[in-house]
Write an enzyme that holds these catalytic residues in place. Structure first.
Site, PDB file in Angstrom:
ATOM      1  CE1 TYR A  93      25.160  19.902 -42.371  1.00 15.31           C
ATOM      2  CE2 TYR A  93      23.262  21.286 -41.918  1.00 15.31           C
ATOM      3  CZ  TYR A  93      24.064  20.705 -43.017  1.00 15.31           C
ATOM      4  OH  TYR A  93      23.813  21.042 -44.265  1.00 15.31           O
ATOM      5  CB  SER A 188      23.971  15.993 -34.323  1.00 15.57           C
ATOM      6  OG  SER A 188      23.172  15.902 -35.292  1.00 15.57           O
ATOM      7  CD  GLN A 189      28.882  18.184 -39.288  1.00 12.85           C
ATOM      8  OE1 GLN A 189      28.456  18.657 -40.347  1.00 12.85           O
ATOM      9  NE2 GLN A 189      29.068  19.170 -38.379  1.00 12.85           N
ATOM     10  CG  ASP A 274      17.066  12.101 -33.133  1.00 11.14           C
ATOM     11  OD1 ASP A 274      16.738  12.994 -34.026  1.00 11.14           O
ATOM     12  OD2 ASP A 274      18.298  12.093 -32.757  1.00 11.14           O
ATOM     13  CG  HIS A 303      18.835  15.683 -32.986  1.00  8.26           C
ATOM     14  ND1 HIS A 303      19.429  14.593 -33.368  1.00  8.26           N
ATOM     15  CD2 HIS A 303      19.617  16.497 -33.494  1.00  8.26           C
ATOM     16  CE1 HIS A 303      20.657  14.732 -33.891  1.00  8.26           C
ATOM     17  NE2 HIS A 303      20.648  15.921 -33.895  1.00  8.26           N
TER      18      HIS A 303
END
Length: 333
Positions: A93, A188-189, A274, A303
């Site tokens: 992101y 992540s994203q 996370d 994360h």
């Protein structure tokens, strides 16, 4: 940082019932058919000079959603003479594709590597070059997670997931790429996008989602204390009457749900501390993933996940995966 979610044992048993839109498959079939049919321009691959003698780099433009241009970098080892196995990477992101000489891990390992830019993002140090013509105003909540959330047709991730599928399409037509040896990955994203693509594109060789975002939206919005999931909670704090309609839209884009349609082998990584992508949301995707799967769990990481340690796992996993696959055109170098 402390544990804020379920225990590992409970996460491994966590199989929530995710809402499935009645027209989910029809929606995505229509969306992808429209994107493929309206692409008047063919993908372009323009060689660029980076000063790196052992890696060839191409500035890539692919017609994505609505035929809109999506940028990327394709890197591959210099001197390769046979079709290569390929790793397609989607970004986290806020990140963009960055500069041409960055991100050399996969090319250095002997594979082709496509790094897809993320439409409208890239405001971090890793800048982006892809506009989002349909983005409109950001609305009352900054960020992308609620942009166009009033309808599945206008939602931001409809465009982004379509871009990702079209990048895989483009690579399958390249003579330098073995179409049977394409792996998708991301953090992540990017991990969420990789999972979505795994459920939308048949015939992938593998999937490597790291601390994946975009999984089990409702739980993420309820328990995550940090962005981006908090964008949903903030939107619903302001629009108290839209809760059900918002989660109805998000159900079309839940990577954990789309992963139930995937068949390619997968290597996940999940971090138990996370607080951005809580581990229970990631295990929602892992536990429901339909293909062969394995997971690396990082018990005391947030994360950042496994970082370089997970890259080491991935290098070994991809080498083993490709060695065990029948060759489509030829083996990777």
């Amino acid at each position: 940082m402390p544990f804020t979610d379920l225990s590992l044992a409970d996460c491994r048993d966590y199989r929530p019932t995710l809402p499935v839109p009645a027209d989910l498959d029809a929606f995505w079939s229509r969306t992808l058919d429209e994107a493929r049919s309206c692409a008047a321009d063919k993908p372009s691959f323009t060689a660029v000079e980076t000063g790196l003698t052992q890696v060839r780099t191409y500035d890539v433009t692919v017609p994505g959603f609505a035929g809109q241009p999506v940028r990327g970098w394709l890197r591959m080892p210099a001197g390769a003479s046979e079709p290569l196995g390929c790793v397609v990477e989607f970004l986290g992101y806020g990140r963009g594709r960055g500069l041409a000489h960055e991100n050399l891990l996969w090319a250095s390992a002997g594979y082709a590597h496509l790094l897809m830019d993320t439409r409208g993002q890239g405001w971090s140090a890793a800048g982006g070059d892809t506009a989002d013509p349909d983005g409109g105003a950001a609305g009352v909540v900054p960020g992308f997670l609620t942009r166009g959330i009033e309808s599945p047709e206008t939602y931001y991730y409809r465009r982004l997931f379509t871009d990702a599928v079209r990048c895989v399409d483009a690579l399958r037509d390249r003579p330098e790429i073995d179409p049977e040896r394409i792996v998708v990955t991301g953090v992540s994203q990017g991990g969420g996008i990789a999972l979505a693509v795994s459920g939308l594109v048949p015939g992938l060789a593998g999937v490597m989602p790291d601390v994946p975002f975009l999984c089990n939206f409702r739980r993420g919005a309820e328990i995550s204390g940090r962005p981006p999931f908090t964008e949903i909670a903030e939107y619903l704090r302001l629009h108290r009457d839209r809760t059900e309609s918002v989660f109805a839209t998000l159900s079309y884009f839940d990577a954990a749900l789309l992963a139930t349609r995937a068949t390619a082998p997968a290597l996940f990584s999940i971090a138990m501390m996370d607080d951005i992508c809580p581990p229970s949301t990631c295990f929602s995707a892992y536990n429901g993933y339909a293909g062969p799967k394995d997971v690396r769990v990082y018990a005391f990481n947030g994360h950042e996940g496994g970082a370089e340690y997970q890259q080491r796992e991935q290098l070994a996993w991809v080498a083993s995966l490709f060695a065990g696959l029948p060759s489509g055109q030829a083996g990777h170098s």
